[in-house]
Design an enzyme around this catalytic site. Structure first.
Site, PDB file in Angstrom:
ATOM      1  N   CYS A 160       1.436  -1.215  -0.044  1.00  0.00           N
ATOM      2  CA  CYS A 160      -0.018   0.056  -0.181  1.00  0.00           C
ATOM      3  C   CYS A 160       0.639   1.192   0.024  1.00  0.00           C
ATOM      4  CB  CYS A 160      -0.656  -0.365   1.087  1.00  0.00           C
ATOM      5  SG  CYS A 160      -1.966   1.530   1.696  1.00  0.00           S
ATOM      6  N   HIS A 161       0.301   2.061  -0.558  1.00  0.00           N
ATOM      7  CA  HIS A 161       1.001   3.393  -0.315  1.00  0.00           C
ATOM      8  C   HIS A 161       1.776   4.563   1.366  1.00  0.00           C
ATOM      9  CE1 HIS A 161       2.356   7.120  -2.916  1.00  0.00           C
ATOM     10  NE2 HIS A 161       2.511   7.587  -1.783  1.00  0.00           N
ATOM     11  N   THR A 162       0.639   3.822   1.905  1.00  0.00           N
ATOM     12  CA  THR A 162       0.807   3.968   3.677  1.00  0.00           C
ATOM     13  C   THR A 162       2.076   3.510   3.782  1.00  0.00           C
ATOM     14  OG1 THR A 162      -0.983   3.687   3.651  1.00  0.00           O
ATOM     15  CG2 THR A 162       0.138   3.973   5.699  1.00  0.00           C
ATOM     16  N   HIS A 208       1.386  -4.297   5.986  1.00  0.00           N
ATOM     17  CA  HIS A 208      -0.399  -4.381   6.459  1.00  0.00           C
ATOM     18  C   HIS A 208      -1.810  -4.609   5.778  1.00  0.00           C
ATOM     19  CE1 HIS A 208      -0.403  -0.517   4.480  1.00  0.00           C
ATOM     20  NE2 HIS A 208      -1.533  -0.504   4.361  1.00  0.00           N
ATOM     21  N   GLU A 209      -0.702  -5.410   4.557  1.00  0.00           N
ATOM     22  CA  GLU A 209      -2.654  -6.061   4.054  1.00  0.00           C
ATOM     23  C   GLU A 209      -2.342  -7.594   3.587  1.00  0.00           C
ATOM     24  OE1 GLU A 209      -4.323  -2.583   0.678  1.00  0.00           O
ATOM     25  OE2 GLU A 209      -2.951  -3.891  -0.231  1.00  0.00           O
ATOM     26  N   CYS A 252     -11.450  -4.834  19.117  1.00  0.00           N
ATOM     27  CA  CYS A 252     -11.667  -5.695  20.597  1.00  0.00           C
ATOM     28  C   CYS A 252     -13.260  -5.538  21.180  1.00  0.00           C
ATOM     29  CB  CYS A 252     -11.003  -5.146  22.039  1.00  0.00           C
ATOM     30  SG  CYS A 252     -11.906  -3.478  22.266  1.00  0.00           S
ATOM     31  N   CYS A 285     -13.232  -1.424  24.687  1.00  0.00           N
ATOM     32  CA  CYS A 285     -12.968  -0.841  24.795  1.00  0.00           C
ATOM     33  C   CYS A 285     -13.810   0.414  24.715  1.00  0.00           C
ATOM     34  CB  CYS A 285     -11.682  -0.200  24.029  1.00  0.00           C
ATOM     35  SG  CYS A 285     -12.464   0.572  22.015  1.00  0.00           S
ATOM     36  N   CYS A 312     -15.114   1.265  20.852  1.00  0.00           N
ATOM     37  CA  CYS A 312     -15.926   0.543  20.061  1.00  0.00           C
ATOM     38  C   CYS A 312     -17.294  -0.137  21.452  1.00  0.00           C
ATOM     39  CB  CYS A 312     -14.859  -1.510  20.518  1.00  0.00           C
ATOM     40  SG  CYS A 312     -13.395  -1.971  19.353  1.00  0.00           S
ATOM     41  N   CYS A 343     -11.047   1.028  17.556  1.00  0.00           N
ATOM     42  CA  CYS A 343     -10.405   0.468  18.890  1.00  0.00           C
ATOM     43  C   CYS A 343      -9.224   1.108  19.152  1.00  0.00           C
ATOM     44  CB  CYS A 343     -10.547  -0.844  18.266  1.00  0.00           C
ATOM     45  SG  CYS A 343      -9.743  -1.994  19.989  1.00  0.00           S
ATOM     46  N   ARG A 347      -4.084   0.712  20.698  1.00  0.00           N
ATOM     47  CA  ARG A 347      -3.497   1.422  20.190  1.00  0.00           C
ATOM     48  C   ARG A 347      -1.754   2.354  20.436  1.00  0.00           C
ATOM     49  NH1 ARG A 347      -0.708   3.974  16.924  1.00  0.00           N
ATOM     50  NH2 ARG A 347      -1.905   5.043  15.541  1.00  0.00           N
ATOM     51  N   CYS A 354      -6.331  -3.536   3.429  1.00  0.00           N
ATOM     52  CA  CYS A 354      -6.052  -2.411   3.215  1.00  0.00           C
ATOM     53  C   CYS A 354      -7.065  -1.826   2.796  1.00  0.00           C
ATOM     54  CB  CYS A 354      -4.918  -2.086   3.322  1.00  0.00           C
ATOM     55  SG  CYS A 354      -5.042   0.010   3.862  1.00  0.00           S
ATOM     56  N   ARG A 372      -2.581  -2.307  -7.547  1.00  0.00           N
ATOM     57  CA  ARG A 372      -1.771  -3.229  -6.402  1.00  0.00           C
ATOM     58  C   ARG A 372      -1.027  -3.926  -7.087  1.00  0.00           C
ATOM     59  NH1 ARG A 372      -2.744   0.449  -2.798  1.00  0.00           N
ATOM     60  NH2 ARG A 372      -3.486  -0.671  -0.723  1.00  0.00           N
TER      61      ARG A 372
HETATM   62  P1  NAD Z   1      -0.825   5.238  -5.260  1.00  0.00           P
HETATM   63  O1  NAD Z   1      -0.156   5.720  -5.204  1.00  0.00           O
HETATM   64  O2  NAD Z   1      -1.484   3.762  -5.460  1.00  0.00           O
HETATM   65  O3  NAD Z   1      -2.647   6.551  -5.447  1.00  0.00           O
HETATM   66  C1  NAD Z   1      -2.193   7.425  -5.397  1.00  0.00           C
HETATM   67  C2  NAD Z   1      -2.701   8.333  -6.947  1.00  0.00           C
HETATM   68  O4  NAD Z   1      -2.779   9.328  -6.528  1.00  0.00           O
HETATM   69  C3  NAD Z   1      -1.625   7.557  -8.284  1.00  0.00           C
HETATM   70  O5  NAD Z   1      -2.809   7.990  -9.205  1.00  0.00           O
HETATM   71  C4  NAD Z   1      -1.274   9.218  -8.339  1.00  0.00           C
HETATM   72  O6  NAD Z   1      -1.086   9.465  -9.655  1.00  0.00           O
HETATM   73  C5  NAD Z   1      -2.258   9.904  -7.861  1.00  0.00           C
HETATM   74  N1  NAD Z   1      -1.579  11.272  -7.571  1.00  0.00           N
HETATM   75  C6  NAD Z   1      -0.601  12.408  -7.058  1.00  0.00           C
HETATM   76  N2  NAD Z   1      -0.766  13.483  -6.851  1.00  0.00           N
HETATM   77  C7  NAD Z   1      -1.778  14.283  -7.530  1.00  0.00           C
HETATM   78  C8  NAD Z   1      -2.329  15.495  -8.231  1.00  0.00           C
HETATM   79  N3  NAD Z   1      -1.714  16.304  -7.002  1.00  0.00           N
HETATM   80  N4  NAD Z   1      -3.910  15.099  -8.208  1.00  0.00           N
HETATM   81  C9  NAD Z   1      -4.657  14.637  -8.555  1.00  0.00           C
HETATM   82  N5  NAD Z   1      -4.146  12.716  -8.282  1.00  0.00           N
HETATM   83  C10 NAD Z   1      -2.701  12.858  -7.905  1.00  0.00           C
HETATM   84  O7  NAD Z   1      -1.331   5.327  -3.120  1.00  0.00           O
HETATM   85  P2  NAD Z   1      -2.945   4.622  -2.582  1.00  0.00           P
HETATM   86  O8  NAD Z   1      -2.326   2.732  -2.360  1.00  0.00           O
HETATM   87  O9  NAD Z   1      -3.999   4.406  -3.657  1.00  0.00           O
HETATM   88  O10 NAD Z   1      -3.028   5.472  -1.305  1.00  0.00           O
HETATM   89  C11 NAD Z   1      -3.453   6.592  -1.558  1.00  0.00           C
HETATM   90  C12 NAD Z   1      -3.320   7.285  -0.265  1.00  0.00           C
HETATM   91  O11 NAD Z   1      -4.642   6.701   0.653  1.00  0.00           O
HETATM   92  C13 NAD Z   1      -1.850   7.108   0.185  1.00  0.00           C
HETATM   93  O12 NAD Z   1      -2.154   9.144   0.822  1.00  0.00           O
HETATM   94  C14 NAD Z   1      -2.248   6.059   1.188  1.00  0.00           C
HETATM   95  O13 NAD Z   1      -0.987   6.032   2.930  1.00  0.00           O
HETATM   96  C15 NAD Z   1      -3.338   6.451   1.882  1.00  0.00           C
HETATM   97  N6  NAD Z   1      -4.372   5.565   2.275  1.00  0.00           N
HETATM   98  C16 NAD Z   1      -5.073   5.580   3.736  1.00  0.00           C
HETATM   99  C17 NAD Z   1      -5.996   4.310   4.286  1.00  0.00           C
HETATM  100  C18 NAD Z   1      -6.531   5.118   5.605  1.00  0.00           C
HETATM  101  O14 NAD Z   1      -7.537   4.214   6.499  1.00  0.00           O
HETATM  102  N7  NAD Z   1      -7.082   6.062   6.000  1.00  0.00           N
HETATM  103  C19 NAD Z   1      -5.913   3.520   3.463  1.00  0.00           C
HETATM  104  C20 NAD Z   1      -4.445   2.991   2.161  1.00  0.00           C
HETATM  105  C21 NAD Z   1      -4.233   3.832   1.894  1.00  0.00           C
HETATM  106  N1  AHE Z   2       1.594   7.375  11.795  1.00  0.00           N
HETATM  107  C1  AHE Z   2       0.632   7.951  10.588  1.00  0.00           C
HETATM  108  C2  AHE Z   2      -0.744   8.269  10.333  1.00  0.00           C
HETATM  109  C3  AHE Z   2      -0.742   6.940   9.313  1.00  0.00           C
HETATM  110  C4  AHE Z   2      -2.820   6.858   9.082  1.00  0.00           C
HETATM  111  O1  AHE Z   2      -3.034   7.795   9.182  1.00  0.00           O
HETATM  112  N2  AHE Z   2      -2.153   5.741   9.312  1.00  0.00           N
HETATM  113  C5  AHE Z   2      -4.394   4.878   8.492  1.00  0.00           C
HETATM  114  C6  AHE Z   2      -4.136   3.595   7.776  1.00  0.00           C
HETATM  115  S1  AHE Z   2      -3.659   4.211   6.383  1.00  0.00           S
HETATM  116  C7  AHE Z   2      -3.384   2.576   5.920  1.00  0.00           C
HETATM  117  O2  AHE Z   2      -2.514   2.732   4.417  1.00  0.00           O
HETATM  118  C8  AHE Z   2      -4.815   4.911  10.114  1.00  0.00           C
HETATM  119  O3  AHE Z   2      -5.609   3.488  10.504  1.00  0.00           O
HETATM  120  N3  AHE Z   2      -4.527   5.540  11.007  1.00  0.00           N
HETATM  121  C9  AHE Z   2      -5.549   6.147  12.565  1.00  0.00           C
HETATM  122  C10 AHE Z   2      -4.919   5.333  13.601  1.00  0.00           C
HETATM  123  O4  AHE Z   2      -4.867   5.504  14.592  1.00  0.00           O
HETATM  124  O5  AHE Z   2      -3.565   5.553  12.680  1.00  0.00           O
HETATM  125  C11 AHE Z   2       0.878   9.910  11.114  1.00  0.00           C
HETATM  126  O6  AHE Z   2       0.983  10.580  11.077  1.00  0.00           O
HETATM  127  O7  AHE Z   2       0.963   9.599  12.848  1.00  0.00           O
HETATM  128 ZN    ZN Z   3      -2.933   0.029   3.514  1.00  0.00          ZN
END
Ligand code: NAD
Ligand code: AHE
Ligand code: ZN
Length: 375
Positions: free
Chosen positions: A40-42, A62-63, A92, A95, A98, A106, A110, A169, A370
């Site tokens: 994942c991008h994360t 994480h995936e 859980c 907590c 939850c 949860c 954490r 994820c 992916r």
């Molecule tokens: P990815 O790299 O597969 O996709 C990102 C996309 O964004 C690409 O297609 C890229 O071309 C596009 N992009 C980049 N800059 C841009 C811009 N300025 N305008 C428009 N498009 C743009 O990444 P991903 O795996 O899809 O993850 C996306 C984001 O979500 C990451 O920041 C990741 O860390 C986050 N994420 C968050 C959670 C969550 O639970 N909140 C879960 C998973 C991933």
């Molecule tokens: N450690 C980062 C935060 C990263 C973050 O927000 N992670 C998401 C999942 S991304 C999955 O690809 C998340 O679950 N956030 C809730 C949590 O408790 O972390 C930072 O910025 O400190």
């Molecule tokens: Zn992820």
């Protein structure tokens, strides 16, 4: 025992494939043989050094999906042989978070999860006698990992690991953001910024709930065909808009007698704080909701004029798509197995552990949706 893992020894450096030591599960923990893991991008975000919580050396990932091979004392919810998906957001069920029924976040473990250790404050992983950190409580870039039992979802055994790992994820985050966080209604107009592994799942979720207009925004034109494949109705490349992107998007979403534009829902799937602002400001006055999914690096902040919120736009965030993992993940696996959602076409590359760095390269080059490592 020894297990093979891709180890992040220091930030910004390729992962090293090494045999590491792994202790067995302690009370309330399970050992899982990871059969497949997505990238994942994360993972890239943390490896790059941008994550304020990033710890090194660590085993990222994480995936995943795999099989329970050992359980510690007191484990009751899973047994050896069960197929599971690790949960970086555990459930859980006891907590305050939850029990609130207001969040999936949860809080049972954490604090220690963020410190890269198990709930008892120690790591199960080591290398040459030195501690390796766990990552997001999951560390799926290892052939075996140890997790708290509250951090695994038991899933059906006929589901292929190399596909359902993505539910750990990306799939759940994207679809869940639509269903659980935004609660998008049929007929809605939506804009998805960033058509990667998350954004395409947002699009798939929007199509599932019956959104009418699904605008995809990406700087990579190759993403147009990808978006269309999952239900995107319009594509915008910001680099090709001859003017202000927000004005362009608002104009595209005009409706009604007053011809006021703006989307009902927008989703940031880029992690870029400038895009997050554009996503908020592309929402409809009075009710538009913008959901932040992307994670941004240390020191990054979002901003907008308060007027944007005063006039009824709503900024929300979502982690793991608001899903309660042990409850919701098995259902999403069923949706996949029943053909209700697609996963296979989004898994563009299947790699060996030895080639895991190639998966990061493909992500950087915008060539993958992916990449999955199959053990
Ligand atoms: P990815 O790299 O597969 O996709 C990102 C996309 O964004 C690409 O297609 C890229 O071309 C596009 N992009 C980049 N800059 C841009 C811009 N300025 N305008 C428009 N498009 C743009 O990444 P991903 O795996 O899809 O993850 C996306 C984001 O979500 C990451 O920041 C990741 O860390 C986050 N994420 C968050 C959670 C969550 O639970 N909140 C879960 C998973 C991933
Ligand atoms: N450690 C980062 C935060 C990263 C973050 O927000 N992670 C998401 C999942 S991304 C999955 O690809 C998340 O679950 N956030 C809730 C949590 O408790 O972390 C930072 O910025 O400190
Ligand atoms: Zn992820």
């Amino acid at each position: 025992m020894k297990t093979r893992a891709a180890v992040a020894l220091e930030k910004g450096k390729p992962l090293q494939i090494l045999d590491v030591d792994l202790e067995g599960p302690k009370a309330g923990e399970v050992m899982v043989e990871i059969k497949a893991t997505g990238i994942c991008h994360t993972d890239e975000f943390t490896l790059s050094g941008a994550d304020p919580e990033g710890l090194f050396p660590a085993i990222l990932g994480h995936e995943g999906a795999g099989i329970v091979v050992d359980v510690g004392p007191g484990v009751t919810s899973v047994k050896k042989g069960d197929h599971v998906i690790p949960l970086y957001t555990p459930e859980c069920r006891t907590c305050p978070s939850c029990l609130s029924r207001k969040t999936n976040l949860c809080t049972a473990i954490r604090a220690t999860q963020g410190q890269g250790v198990m709930p008892d404050g120690t790591s199960r992983f080591s290398l040459d006698g030195k501690k390796l950190h766990h990552y997001m409580g999951t560390s799926t870039f290892a052939n075996h990992t140890v997790l708290p039992e509250i951090a695994v979802a038991k899933v059906r055994e006929d589901a292929p690991f190399d596909k359902i790992c993505y539910i750990g994820c990306g799939v759940t985050t994207g679809i869940g953001a639509v269903i659980n966080t935004a609660r998008v209604e049929p007929g809605a107009k939506a804009i998805v910024f960033g058509l990667g592994g998350i954004g395409l799942n947002v699009i798939q979720g929007l199509k599932l709930v019956g959104a009418d207009m699904i605008i995809g925004v990406d700087v990579n034109n190759a993403k147009r065909a990808w978006g269309e494949r999952f239900g995107m109705t319009h594509f915008v490349n910001p680099k090709e808009v001859g003017g202000d992107l927000v004005a362009h998007l608002v104009n595209m979403t005009k409706r009604g007698a007053d011809q006021i534009g703006g989307a009902d829902y927008t989703f940031d799937c880029t992690g870029n704080v400038t895009v997050m602002r554009q996503a908020l400001e592309s929402c409809h006055r009075g009710w538009g909701e913008s959901i932040i999914i992307g994670v941004a690096g240390a020191g990054q902040e979002i901003s907008t004029r308060p007027f944007q919120l005063v006039t009824g736009r709503v900024w929300k965030g979502t982690a793991f798509g608001g899903a309660r993992g042990r409850t919701d993940v098995p259902k999403i696996v069923d949706w996949y197995m029943d053909g209700k959602i697609q996963i296979d076409p989004m898994i563009t590359h299947t790699l060996t552990l030895g080639d895991i760095n190639k998966g990061f390269d493909l992500m950087h080059e915008g060539k993958s949706i992916r990449s999955v490592v199959a053990f």
